[in-house]
Design an enzyme around this catalytic site. Structure first.
Site, short mmCIF file in Angstrom:
data_model
loop_
_atom_site.label_atom_id
_atom_site.label_comp_id
_atom_site.label_asym_id
_atom_site.label_seq_id
_atom_site.Cartn_x
_atom_site.Cartn_y
_atom_site.Cartn_z
N ALA A 99 0.82 -1.21 0.00
CA ALA A 99 0.00 0.00 0.00
C ALA A 99 0.85 1.26 0.00
CB ALA A 99 -0.94 -0.01 1.21
N HIS A 100 0.17 2.40 -0.04
CA HIS A 100 0.87 3.68 -0.17
C HIS A 100 1.76 3.97 1.04
CE1 HIS A 100 -3.14 5.71 1.35
NE2 HIS A 100 -2.61 4.93 2.25
N ASN A 101 2.93 4.54 0.71
CA ASN A 101 3.91 5.01 1.69
C ASN A 101 4.56 3.90 2.52
OD1 ASN A 101 1.69 7.54 1.61
ND2 ASN A 101 3.86 8.09 1.38
#
Length: 343
Positions: free
Chosen positions: A243-245
């Protein structure tokens, strides 16, 4: 079973692997196969003691193995302390994929005028290179793959068929992206107003270090603000969701169907077994190994092996255990009362 279109001598292979050769160095081999299937013009390997039973009857022209098993080998042999590593290096010599690459742009490909392509780049049919993209030397972009605007691919990176690299993604050198993977799609970000959802624009990118490999149909989402970062020499299996980051440290490995929620940090030299799930905003320190199908909901600050869940058992046993799970809280309270009464 693999075959090469050319042959190599055992002397050639021994030099490449820095192995000790026992046998005729001029023997030619054209491929690599298992102990059971190899013929006289192929080389086999023994890297797992479970296959020691097949060694005596092998018809291979030569066998790659540990010196401890040399005396049991009926053929010429290449001795190495780490035969599995030797097998990995040997397999690259007989890989037919790089030999099929021909530098140039296929007439059915679309390459933006502002894209910059390095020496020896190969762009296959129906691939799309968007404006501002930069491809290093000897990059291969497979059929149907897309390199988004302003993205960068390092030297000797390979995109197999139907890979999508989103805009503003930075990919290091010697990276392999298997078919169907998506690097730099939007992260899962939405705000709820009580009645419906509002999309949060994902303004960051993705950075992949050198020597990363991403398996087929895996997704690495772009960051919401900063970048999602994958360190050097990280190996990611098929059908993995990052997922993001998320940040993953150098030399870590993720097996199939791992899922990592947003903003979690995984250290260096970590190993996540198949189906492992990591909740969001966690930290795993360097040297953590999580066994298959485990769910991690808290940060891990000490290196070691971690597990959760239960292994499969007969259904009638599982049904009994499931009943016990529901009784645990009541049993704990009763035990506490008994201990107080005893005191």
């Amino acid at each position: 079973m693999t075959h090469a279109s050319h042959f190599l001598t055992l002397a050639d292979i021994a030099r490449h692997l820095d192995a000790t050769l026992v046998g005729n160095g001029q023997t030619a081999v054209r491929g690599l196969a298992t102990l059971k299937d190899a013929g006289p013009d192929q080389i086999a390997f023994l890297a797992n003691r479970a296959y020691l039973k097949d060694l005596a009857a092998t018809r291979a022209g030569a066998v790659l193995l540990h010196p401890d098993h040399g005396e049991s080998c009926p053929a010429a042999r290449l001795e190495l302390d780490n035969p599995y590593l030797g097998y990995a290096l040997l397999s690259q010599l007989f890989d037919p994929v790089p030999a099929r690459d021909r530098p140039g742009i296929h007439p059915a490909a679309t390459v933006a005028d502002s894209a910059r392509l390095g020496e020896g780049v190969c762009v296959a049919a129906n691939a799309v290179i968007e404006p501002g993209a930069v491809l290093g030397k000897r990059v291969v972009v497979g059929p149907g793959s897309v390199v988004g605007a302003d993205s960068e691919l390092g030297d000797d990176t390979r995109l197999h068929a139907n890979v999508t690299v989103g805009h503003g993604v930075v990919v290091g050198k010697r990276v392999i992206l298997q078919s169907g993977c998506v690097i730099g799609g939007d992260g899962f970000g939405f705000a709820h107003d009580g009645a419906g959802w509002h999309k949060i624009a994902q303004l960051g990118g993705v950075v992949l270090g050198d020597d990363v490999e991403v398996g087929s149909c895996s997704s690495i989402d772009r960051g919401a603000l900063g970048d999602t970062r994958i360190g050097r020499d990280v190996k990611i299996d098929s059908q993995v969701q990052i997922a993001h980051n998320v940040q993953i440290g150098d030399h870590s490995a993720l097996a199939g169907c791992v899922g990592i929620a947003g903003s979690t940090r995984v250290g260096k030299h970590c190993m996540l077994g198949g189906g492992v799930g990591l909740s969001g905003h966690l930290t795993l320190c360097d040297g953590v190994q999580v066994t298959g199908m485990s769910l991690v909901t808290n940060s891990i600050h000490e290196p070691g092996v971690y597990s959760s869940g239960t292994g499969a058992m007969a259904n009638h046993q599982w049904r009994k255990s499931a009943v016990r799970f529901k009784q645990l809280d009541d049993m704990a309270k009763r035990l506490s009362r008994l201990e107080k009464h005893r005191d």
